[in-house]
Design a protein around this motif. Structure first.
Motif, PDB file in Angstrom:
ATOM      1  N   GLU A 103      45.170  89.045   5.510  1.00  0.00           N
ATOM      2  CA  GLU A 103      44.626  88.624   6.804  1.00  0.00           C
ATOM      3  C   GLU A 103      44.252  87.147   6.786  1.00  0.00           C
ATOM      4  OE1 GLU A 103      43.290  88.603  10.694  1.00  0.00           O
ATOM      5  OE2 GLU A 103      44.536  90.048   9.630  1.00  0.00           O
ATOM      6  N   GLU A 104      43.631  86.710   5.714  1.00  0.00           N
ATOM      7  CA  GLU A 104      43.245  85.299   5.581  1.00  0.00           C
ATOM      8  C   GLU A 104      44.491  84.420   5.560  1.00  0.00           C
ATOM      9  OE1 GLU A 104      40.426  82.213   5.193  1.00  0.00           O
ATOM     10  OE2 GLU A 104      40.040  84.345   5.449  1.00  0.00           O
ATOM     11  N   ARG A 105      45.511  84.853   4.839  1.00  0.00           N
ATOM     12  CA  ARG A 105      46.763  84.101   4.764  1.00  0.00           C
ATOM     13  C   ARG A 105      47.396  83.994   6.151  1.00  0.00           C
ATOM     14  NH1 ARG A 105      50.255  86.326   0.241  1.00  0.00           N
ATOM     15  NH2 ARG A 105      48.927  85.066  -1.077  1.00  0.00           N
ATOM     16  N   ARG A 106      47.354  85.088   6.909  1.00  0.00           N
ATOM     17  CA  ARG A 106      47.908  85.083   8.262  1.00  0.00           C
ATOM     18  C   ARG A 106      47.153  84.110   9.158  1.00  0.00           C
ATOM     19  NH1 ARG A 106      46.688  86.778  12.933  1.00  0.00           N
ATOM     20  NH2 ARG A 106      44.866  87.963  12.300  1.00  0.00           N
ATOM     21  N   GLN A 107      45.835  84.103   9.061  1.00  0.00           N
ATOM     22  CA  GLN A 107      45.024  83.202   9.873  1.00  0.00           C
ATOM     23  C   GLN A 107      45.291  81.743   9.521  1.00  0.00           C
ATOM     24  OE1 GLN A 107      40.973  84.448   9.373  1.00  0.00           O
ATOM     25  NE2 GLN A 107      41.177  86.205  10.737  1.00  0.00           N
ATOM     26  N   VAL A 108      45.402  81.437   8.239  1.00  0.00           N
ATOM     27  CA  VAL A 108      45.689  80.067   7.811  1.00  0.00           C
ATOM     28  C   VAL A 108      47.045  79.637   8.342  1.00  0.00           C
ATOM     29  CG1 VAL A 108      46.237  78.645   5.789  1.00  0.00           C
ATOM     30  CG2 VAL A 108      44.208  80.095   5.774  1.00  0.00           C
ATOM     31  N   SER A 109      48.034  80.531   8.254  1.00  0.00           N
ATOM     32  CA  SER A 109      49.374  80.214   8.730  1.00  0.00           C
ATOM     33  C   SER A 109      49.378  79.962  10.237  1.00  0.00           C
ATOM     34  CB  SER A 109      50.315  81.367   8.380  1.00  0.00           C
ATOM     35  OG  SER A 109      51.588  81.118   8.893  1.00  0.00           O
ATOM     36  N   VAL A 159      40.914  77.887  -0.521  1.00  0.00           N
ATOM     37  CA  VAL A 159      40.056  78.198  -1.669  1.00  0.00           C
ATOM     38  C   VAL A 159      39.734  79.689  -1.679  1.00  0.00           C
ATOM     39  CG1 VAL A 159      37.805  77.774  -2.703  1.00  0.00           C
ATOM     40  CG2 VAL A 159      39.091  75.879  -1.752  1.00  0.00           C
ATOM     41  N   ARG A 160      39.483  80.260  -0.511  1.00  0.00           N
ATOM     42  CA  ARG A 160      39.198  81.694  -0.429  1.00  0.00           C
ATOM     43  C   ARG A 160      40.401  82.516  -0.876  1.00  0.00           C
ATOM     44  NH1 ARG A 160      36.728  83.704   5.002  1.00  0.00           N
ATOM     45  NH2 ARG A 160      36.862  85.593   3.777  1.00  0.00           N
ATOM     46  N   LEU A 161      41.600  82.068  -0.497  1.00  0.00           N
ATOM     47  CA  LEU A 161      42.809  82.790  -0.912  1.00  0.00           C
ATOM     48  C   LEU A 161      42.967  82.756  -2.425  1.00  0.00           C
ATOM     49  CD1 LEU A 161      45.362  81.610   1.788  1.00  0.00           C
ATOM     50  CD2 LEU A 161      44.374  83.874   1.539  1.00  0.00           C
ATOM     51  N   LEU A 212      40.599  82.260  -4.682  1.00  0.00           N
ATOM     52  CA  LEU A 212      39.527  83.068  -5.269  1.00  0.00           C
ATOM     53  C   LEU A 212      39.854  84.552  -5.156  1.00  0.00           C
ATOM     54  CD1 LEU A 212      36.727  83.298  -6.550  1.00  0.00           C
ATOM     55  CD2 LEU A 212      35.777  83.264  -4.244  1.00  0.00           C
ATOM     56  N   GLY A 213      40.348  84.971  -4.002  1.00  0.00           N
ATOM     57  CA  GLY A 213      40.699  86.378  -3.805  1.00  0.00           C
ATOM     58  C   GLY A 213      41.783  86.836  -4.755  1.00  0.00           C
ATOM     59  N   ARG A 214      42.792  85.991  -4.950  1.00  0.00           N
ATOM     60  CA  ARG A 214      43.871  86.358  -5.876  1.00  0.00           C
ATOM     61  C   ARG A 214      43.348  86.473  -7.306  1.00  0.00           C
ATOM     62  NH1 ARG A 214      48.321  82.647  -3.067  1.00  0.00           N
ATOM     63  NH2 ARG A 214      46.571  81.263  -3.167  1.00  0.00           N
ATOM     64  N   PHE A 215      42.471  85.556  -7.712  1.00  0.00           N
ATOM     65  CA  PHE A 215      41.917  85.630  -9.061  1.00  0.00           C
ATOM     66  C   PHE A 215      41.014  86.847  -9.226  1.00  0.00           C
ATOM     67  CE2 PHE A 215      42.911  80.985  -9.479  1.00  0.00           C
ATOM     68  CZ  PHE A 215      43.773  81.126 -10.549  1.00  0.00           C
ATOM     69  N   LEU A 216      40.268  87.205  -8.188  1.00  0.00           N
ATOM     70  CA  LEU A 216      39.434  88.404  -8.262  1.00  0.00           C
ATOM     71  C   LEU A 216      40.296  89.658  -8.409  1.00  0.00           C
ATOM     72  CD1 LEU A 216      36.691  87.678  -5.589  1.00  0.00           C
ATOM     73  CD2 LEU A 216      36.379  87.846  -8.054  1.00  0.00           C
ATOM     74  N   ALA A 217      41.379  89.723  -7.652  1.00  0.00           N
ATOM     75  CA  ALA A 217      42.276  90.876  -7.747  1.00  0.00           C
ATOM     76  C   ALA A 217      42.888  90.960  -9.150  1.00  0.00           C
ATOM     77  CB  ALA A 217      43.371  90.782  -6.692  1.00  0.00           C
ATOM     78  N   LEU A 218      43.296  89.819  -9.683  1.00  0.00           N
ATOM     79  CA  LEU A 218      43.860  89.799 -11.031  1.00  0.00           C
ATOM     80  C   LEU A 218      42.813  90.222 -12.062  1.00  0.00           C
ATOM     81  CD1 LEU A 218      46.347  89.116 -12.747  1.00  0.00           C
ATOM     82  CD2 LEU A 218      45.459  86.790 -12.914  1.00  0.00           C
ATOM     83  N   GLY A 219      41.581  89.765 -11.896  1.00  0.00           N
ATOM     84  CA  GLY A 219      40.508  90.141 -12.802  1.00  0.00           C
ATOM     85  C   GLY A 219      40.250  91.641 -12.786  1.00  0.00           C
TER      86      GLY A 219
END
Length: 86
Positions: free
Chosen positions: A58-64, A3-5, A7-14
């Motif tokens: 970083e979040e993506r790396r941690q999830v992976s 969910v954080r990932l 949200l982060g992508r949508f914030l960057a797009l915004g």
């Protein structure tokens, strides 16, 4: 964490759309004051987008890594981002 990932992508797009909006608004009837404000806003949003992108990576790396520890399938987009393939 996914969910954080998202949200982060949508914030960057915004942030990108807001910057484009400001550029278009200034392009119609620019004054030196508006150009200065646009430059300041663009610099701030670019910095925010840069740090947000780093945080997403970083979040993506941690999830992976967490998925790999549990033996789950690794997200191909996350693996590709790190330069590996699954």
């Amino acid at each position: 964490m996914p969910v954080r990932l998202t949200l982060g992508r949508f914030l960057a797009l915004g942030l990108e759309f807001q910057l484009a909006s400001d550029v278009l608004r200034t392009a119609v009837a620019p004054s030196f004051e508006e150009l200065g404000q646009l430059a300041a806003v663009a610099a701030i949003r670019t910095a925010l987008n840069y740090f947000l992108s780093k945080e997403i990576a970083e979040e993506r790396r941690q999830v992976s890594e967490e998925q790999a520890r549990r033996g789950e399938a690794v997200d191909p987009a996350a693996a590709e981002h790190r330069g590996r393939t699954v």
